[in-house]
Design an enzyme around this catalytic site. Structure first.
Site, PDB file in Angstrom:
ATOM      1  N   ASP A   1      62.038  45.967  -5.128  1.00 37.81           N
ATOM      2  CA  ASP A   1      63.443  46.365  -5.269  1.00 37.81           C
ATOM      3  C   ASP A   1      64.181  45.359  -6.144  1.00 37.81           C
ATOM      4  O   ASP A   1      64.237  44.183  -5.790  1.00 37.81           O
ATOM      5  CB  ASP A   1      64.133  46.392  -3.901  1.00 37.81           C
TER       6      ASP A   1
ATOM      7  N   ASP B   1      56.537  47.132   0.389  1.00 40.84           N
ATOM      8  CA  ASP B   1      57.538  46.331  -0.327  1.00 40.84           C
ATOM      9  C   ASP B   1      57.006  44.922  -0.630  1.00 40.84           C
ATOM     10  O   ASP B   1      56.534  44.224   0.283  1.00 40.84           O
ATOM     11  CB  ASP B   1      58.808  46.192   0.518  1.00 40.84           C
TER      12      ASP B   1
END
Length: 1173
Positions: free
Chosen positions: A176, A425
């Site tokens: 991200d 992630d």
């Protein structure tokens, strides 16, 4: 004056003759008995007659269209000589003002063929229509066993005997660009280590694979690595070990992002990849956006990608698609007549993209094959069974367990090729993790592949490895429709990941930044176009040596900052507070830089004598229109100081259509006159500048000028001190019993009333809007020429949140029931201003100040109500503020919202779903309609919208929530700002409601006779199996006016007598009004901080609905069946080269001929590589 009258009468007469002749021709075609076949036994001859009739009609319409175009041109030519500025409006006794009719006529000349598109019905209906599926599903959330949101999957062991299972395990790391940490902190703490380890570890074994998607991170890493490492990366990409998927600057949010920014970040990423690695992405990868828009498959298809993957889709849809083996499909646009927009899409079936939810239906088992969770590490398996390292002694048992999951997962798909993502992630940030995953999996693969009786072949793969194997197995080439696979149309909003947890809060979360995003986008588009034009003109004049080419680096940086903010934790409002500030600082920095780029380009372009051009960064020639003290401040308009010599203003119109606009300027004296550059006085209105509900700011006045601004051009205006009387707006202030002091200022008339309960109305030549005397809020609207007042009342409402364990947060909207009326402690102060150019009602409440303005000018500005709400809910606790419009439109349960400002998606209020499930993203507009009317709410910022009852439209303005909603953020939404939300409210009459038996109804009946789908009533788009809807042309242009405001730049005062300035009109002819210049983006040179001689011209031809009345549009509007002559478009510049390309310029497309005439289909977005000079 006489000449003008003669011209108008003459033009009108010719027009009438043309229309009447077409009417007679149609009459003849319809009633000529020779054309009617007797009997019904000759279908073939009937078809040929039908074809003849269609051809005749097309020819007649074409001729008529040409005649009208010629008339229009001649009338315009004649009136151009007689044109003067409109005189000042006369003042009538009832305090309303009447402007004289426009001094030049405007035309709406829409080719009938261009109206056919919106009627739809040409293409085949898709197999899967998302609106219909929503109506079909029970949404009952039954417990499915180990796959909680699904069902038990069974299989026969011999199912793969004839065709073995082929499994691709795809290692990935989701990075991200900002969420819990800022972009830079993530890069330094994690991302750089992931990519460094990747280069090292991938080279250890040629069977290893990895995919990467976020180019924002990749480019930062690239700038910091050695030439040797870069060469290794190119080798890994070249031999297929490393794949760049999607290749955008970020993995964008698909709900709040506008299509300009979505395309821009895709171009930024693709151009970077082409220049640095020489690679073109083939497959799309979107595992984390919170719901999926059908705009994305269109953009990927136009960029020449052949496959795509999505993940976050409502769990009930996933279950339904899994049960019917529809998780892979060709995704087609709702308006596509010929399957040209189809792209192959793979939907992941389970809850998440992490390892426990990707190997198969049982997360307890899959977690045992996430070798980062081996005992002794920092993370473990919540299901309490840890992974075990693979050894010779356990490999047979572990492989059998994993294969069982693979087989079960493959039963949900139609082919024997299976995709198994392996990542999460910020994974693979340590060499130990690479070893743990790759070595253990390779042992499993080696064992499985060595057992022929298992009929399985497993390997590491990239996303495109999977798609290629699938296409090969199905015997097709990439991009073709696989036989037996369904076609789907529609989108995947709104998203729920479990229970009634709908992710509909983020459509509004942090609206301040959602608004700043669009301000930056408008400035970027304006700066790109002006920079490209200024540079082309400077090069043509041989003056590019004097032009500040360093501005290109500012443009490039702004593209990247806007691109970064499209990330699915940025524009969504779902990042930590400190990360939101970091984004805000980047946006503001780029906004300031873009104003500099615009100023420098405008300076060059308005100079009468370009030889005198001198760029001085320390003393810019033009000032900025406004400034923002900080990243969380609203803009403060620049005050122009008047003195004895005239002050000059340069006004930039970023639209590709000429516009007649009211341009507001703040000045320090009420004694002001505004002249055109030729010295003609322009209509103005002087009003107070208000600091609060009752305080006029001392020594600051707003002068509003009515000016005609050239398309994409710059208009020069002069401000003079003048003691002549200016038309001053008069203001009435209703205090409603509030004890507040009032600060007045001469010479602005102000009448203070302690209270009023009487309702009152404002009107212009198009509309009459009536307001409640006590609340100051809108009650009704009546369009000119109509008897009936249409109820359009507005009110503010408040949603609370639940008292149970799950509460609303940044992502989720979990209200405690229906909204309650907003009940402020004190009644509002209501301020009514009436003047010649606009009138407005301002209502000041404790938490929201709303201004509804009616422009008293001809054309687009005067056809809708301008609405702005300044919201400040910083003292609220767990509340969300909504604005609801209630009308007598019989819309039932149907409403329409846009997707990314690109297309309209019909919606239906689902009573079987909770209230929060019925909210949808509204980046640009939403509307409701019945057979008579359509009411559109246009917005300048993305917000959440719904229609919870017939005739209603409501929008969530801001939300303040004190707790986290358990989706990983770990914070509520407590950093609210004072935010300005801007809207336009447009009420249109649907001409299908007209009973007149005139020319157009004859045209309609003609189309019906020829077998075209007829004009449908109500909300046909929702009842129909082929849901499709479009805004009108007026609606499109209203949206553009709202989103691309004119920029006012004062010439700096310190200068001695300024050099001669000339208005700049770059276009040599009017663009068809369904064409939009999305961007004119100068491409980078070899040195990426400098511009090349080429630019990308990106055009969009908008789809529009002709069934809405188009009277008095006030702008010249012609459509051309999608044809445009680019060669002669830019005045004073030659088109040196023209190459059609894929959307992101990666692939050249073939040209029909050497001609510079191009053609676009409705809704088509096309990119051209051009050279101007």
């Amino acid at each position: 004056m006489k000449l003008k009258k003669q011209v108008t009468v003459c033009g009108a007469a010719i027009f009438c003759v043309a229309v009447f002749s077409l009417y007679l021709m149609l009459d003849r075609v319809q009633h000529d008995p020779a054309r009617h076949q007797s009997g019904g036994n000759f279908p073939r001859s009937q078809i040929s007659v039908l074809q003849n009739r269609i051809e005749q009609l097309e020819q007649l319409l074409e001729e008529n269209h040409e005649i009208i175009s010629h008339i229009k041109d001649s009338v315009l030519e004649l009136t151009a000589h007689a044109e003067g500025q409109p005189a000042l409006p006369p003042h009538t006794p009832n305090v309303s003002w009447v402007l004289p009719p426009e001094s030049r006529p405007s035309f709406l000349s829409v080719s009938p063929q261009d109206c056919q598109f919106a009627l739809g019905g040409k293409g085949q209906s898709p197999d899967l229509q998302m609106l219909a599926i929503y109506s079909l599903l029970p949404f009952d959330n039954q417990d499915g066993g180990v796959w909680k949101q699904g069902f038990d999957i069974t299989y026969e062991p011999n199912e793969w005997d004839t065709e073995p299972l082929q499994v691709f395990v795809v290692p990935h790391s989701h990075n991200d660009p900002g969420w819990i940490k800022t972009f830079d902190k993530y890069y330094y703490d994690q991302t750089q280590h992931i990519l460094n380890s990747m280069v090292l570890k991938m080279q250890e074994d040629p069977r290893r694979r990895f995919i990467w998607s976020e180019i924002s991170f990749f480019s930062k890493w690239w700038d910091n690595i050695s030439a040797q490492k870069r060469a290794a990366v190119r080798r890994l990409v070249g031999n297929g070990q490393l794949e760049m998927v999607t290749g955008g600057w970020v993995m964008p949010d698909e709900a709040n992002s506008h299509y300009f920014a979505m395309i821009d970040q895709l171009i930024e990423g693709h151009q970077w990849l082409e220049k640095n690695i020489g690679v073109t992405p083939r497959s799309g990868w979107a595992v984390d956006p919170f719901g999926h828009s059908s705009t994305m498959p269109y953009l990927l298809k136009r960029s020449n990608l052949t496959g795509m993957l999505i993940q976050r889709v409502h769990y009930a849809i996933k279950k339904h698609f899994a049960a019917t083996q529809n998780l892979e499909f060709m995704w087609r646009q709702t308006w596509d007549p010929d399957a040209s927009t189809d792209i192959f899409c793979h939907m992941m079936p389970f809850y998440s993209y992490d390892v426990p939810h990707t190997c198969g239906p049982d997360p307890k088992i899959c977690c045992q094959f996430d070798f980062k969770r081996l005992p002794g590490g920092r993370i473990n398996c919540p299901w309490k069974v840890p992974p075990r390292a693979i050894t010779d002694s356990n490999v047979a048992e572990r492989a059998q367990l994993l294969l069982d999951q693979y087989r079960k997962k493959s039963k949900l798909y139609r082919s024997k090729v299976l995709l198994v993502p392996l990542g999460d992630d910020f994974r693979y940030d340590k060499p130990q993790e690479w070893d743990a995953q790759f070595l253990n999996y390779q042992r499993l693969f080696d064992f499985l592949n060595s057992q022929p009786n298992l009929h399985v072949q497993v390997q590491f793969g990239t996303l495109s490895d999977y798609f290629d194997a699938l296409y090969k197995r199905l015997g097709i080439v990439p991009g073709m429709k696989p036989p037996g696979f369904p076609v789907l149309s529609g989108d995947f909003f709104s998203y729920a990941d479990r229970e009634d947890h709908y992710w509909t809060g983020y459509y509004t979360s942090r609206p301040f930044y959602k608004s700043l995003d669009r301000v930056l986008e408008a400035h970027l588009r304006g700066a790109e176009i002006l920079f490209s034009l200024a540079l082309a003109h400077a090069r043509r004049a041989g003056a590019d040596g004097k032009y500040p080419l360093s501005d290109y680096a500012l443009l490039s940086n702004a593209r990247r900052n806007l691109g970064l903010f499209q990330h699915h934790d940025a524009i969504t409002g779902t990042a930590k507070e400190a990360v939101a500030v970091d984004y805000g600082v980047r946006l503001l920095h780029s906004l300031t830089n873009l104003k500099r780029v615009i100023i420098n380009a405008a300076h060059y372009l308005v100079l009468g004598n370009k030889e005198t051009y001198h760029h001085d960064p320390a003393a810019p020639f033009l000032g900025m229109d406004d400034t923002r003290p900080g990243q969380d401040s609203l803009p403060e308009k620049t005050v122009v100081k008047l003195d004895t010599s005239p002050r000059f203003l340069v006004v930039f119109n970023p639209l590709e259509q000429e516009r007649l606009s009211v341009v507001p300027v703040l000045v320090d004296s009420p004694h002001v006159q505004v002249l055109s550059e030729e010295g003609q006085p322009l209509p103005v209105q002087l009003s107070a500048h208000w600091g609060s509900a009752t305080d006029m700011v001392p020594d600051v006045y707003q002068v509003s000028v009515l000016a005609r601004l050239p398309a994409l051009g710059l208009r020069v205006l002069q401000l003079h001190r003048s003691l002549d009387g200016r038309p001053v707006a008069s203001t009435r202030l209703y205090l409603h019993g509030r004890d507040v002091s009032v600060r007045r200022q001469e010479p602005v008339p102000l009448h203070v009333f302690p209270a009023t309960t009487d309702d009152f109305c404002l009107e212009n030549q198009h509309l009459r809007a009536c307001f409640s005397g006590s609340s100051g809020l809108l009650q009704s609207v009546r369009r000119a020429g109509e008897e009936r007042e249409q109820r359009v009342s507005s009110e503010f409402l408040v949603y609370g949140t639940r008292t149970s364990k799950d509460k609303s947060g940044a992502y989720l909207f979990l209200p405690d029931g229906e909204a309650k009326p907003y009940a402020p402690k004190e009644p509002p102060v209501v301020r009514v201003t009436e003047g010649p150019l606009f009138s407005e009602v301002a209502s000041y409440y404790q938490h929201v100040q709303t201004v509804m303005r009616l422009y008293n000018v001809p054309g687009v500005e005067g056809l809708s109500l301008d609405v702005s709400c300044v919201v400040d809910i910083r003292d609220h606790v767990n509340k969300e503020l909504a604005l609801r419009f209630t009308t007598d439109i019989e819309s039932d349960d149907a409403f329409f919202t846009d997707l990314n400002g690109f297309q309209i998606q019909p919606r239906r209020y689902q009573r079987k779903l909770p209230l929060q499930a019925n909210f949808y993203p509204m980046p640009a507009m939403a509307y409701i309609q019945d057979t008579q009317s359509r009411l559109t709410l246009h917005t300048a910022q993305a917000l959440g919208v719904s229609s919870l009852g017939s005739g209603q439209l409501e929008v969530i303005l801001d939300r303040r929530l004190m707790q986290d909603d358990n989706r990983g953020l770990g914070q509520g939404l407590k950093d609210n700002k004072r935010t300005c939300n801007r809207f336009r409210l447009l009420l249109e009459r649907r001409t299908t409601a007209s009973k007149s038996s005139g020319f157009f109804s004859k045209l309609t009946s003609m189309f019906k006779a020829l077998g075209f789908p007829g004009a449908r009533t109500g909300s046909p788009e929702v009842q129909d199996g082929h849901p499709i809807s479009f805004p009108s042309l007026l609606s499109h242009i209203t949206s553009m006016h709202l989103n691309a405001e004119a920029l006012v730049m004062p010439v700096a005062q310190e200068k001695p007598v300024p050099p001669a300035l000339r208005s700049f009109a770059p276009l040599s002819n009017t663009l068809p009004c369904d064409f939009h210049i999305l961007n004119l983006r100068t491409l980078q040179a070899e040195d990426d901080s400098l511009p090349s001689a080429e630019a990308a011209l990106i055009l969009h031809r908008k789809g529009f609905d002709c069934s809405l009345e188009a009277k008095n549009l006030g702008f010249n509007c012609t459509t051309s069946q999608g044809k445009l002559a680019l060669g002669s478009l830019f005045r004073g510049l030659e088109l040196g080269s023209l190459q059609p390309t894929s959307l992101t310029l990666m692939y050249p497309l073939s040209m029909a001929s050497n001609s510079t005439n191009i053609h676009l289909d409705p809704m088509e977005i096309s990119t051209f590589r051009i050279r101007l000079g």
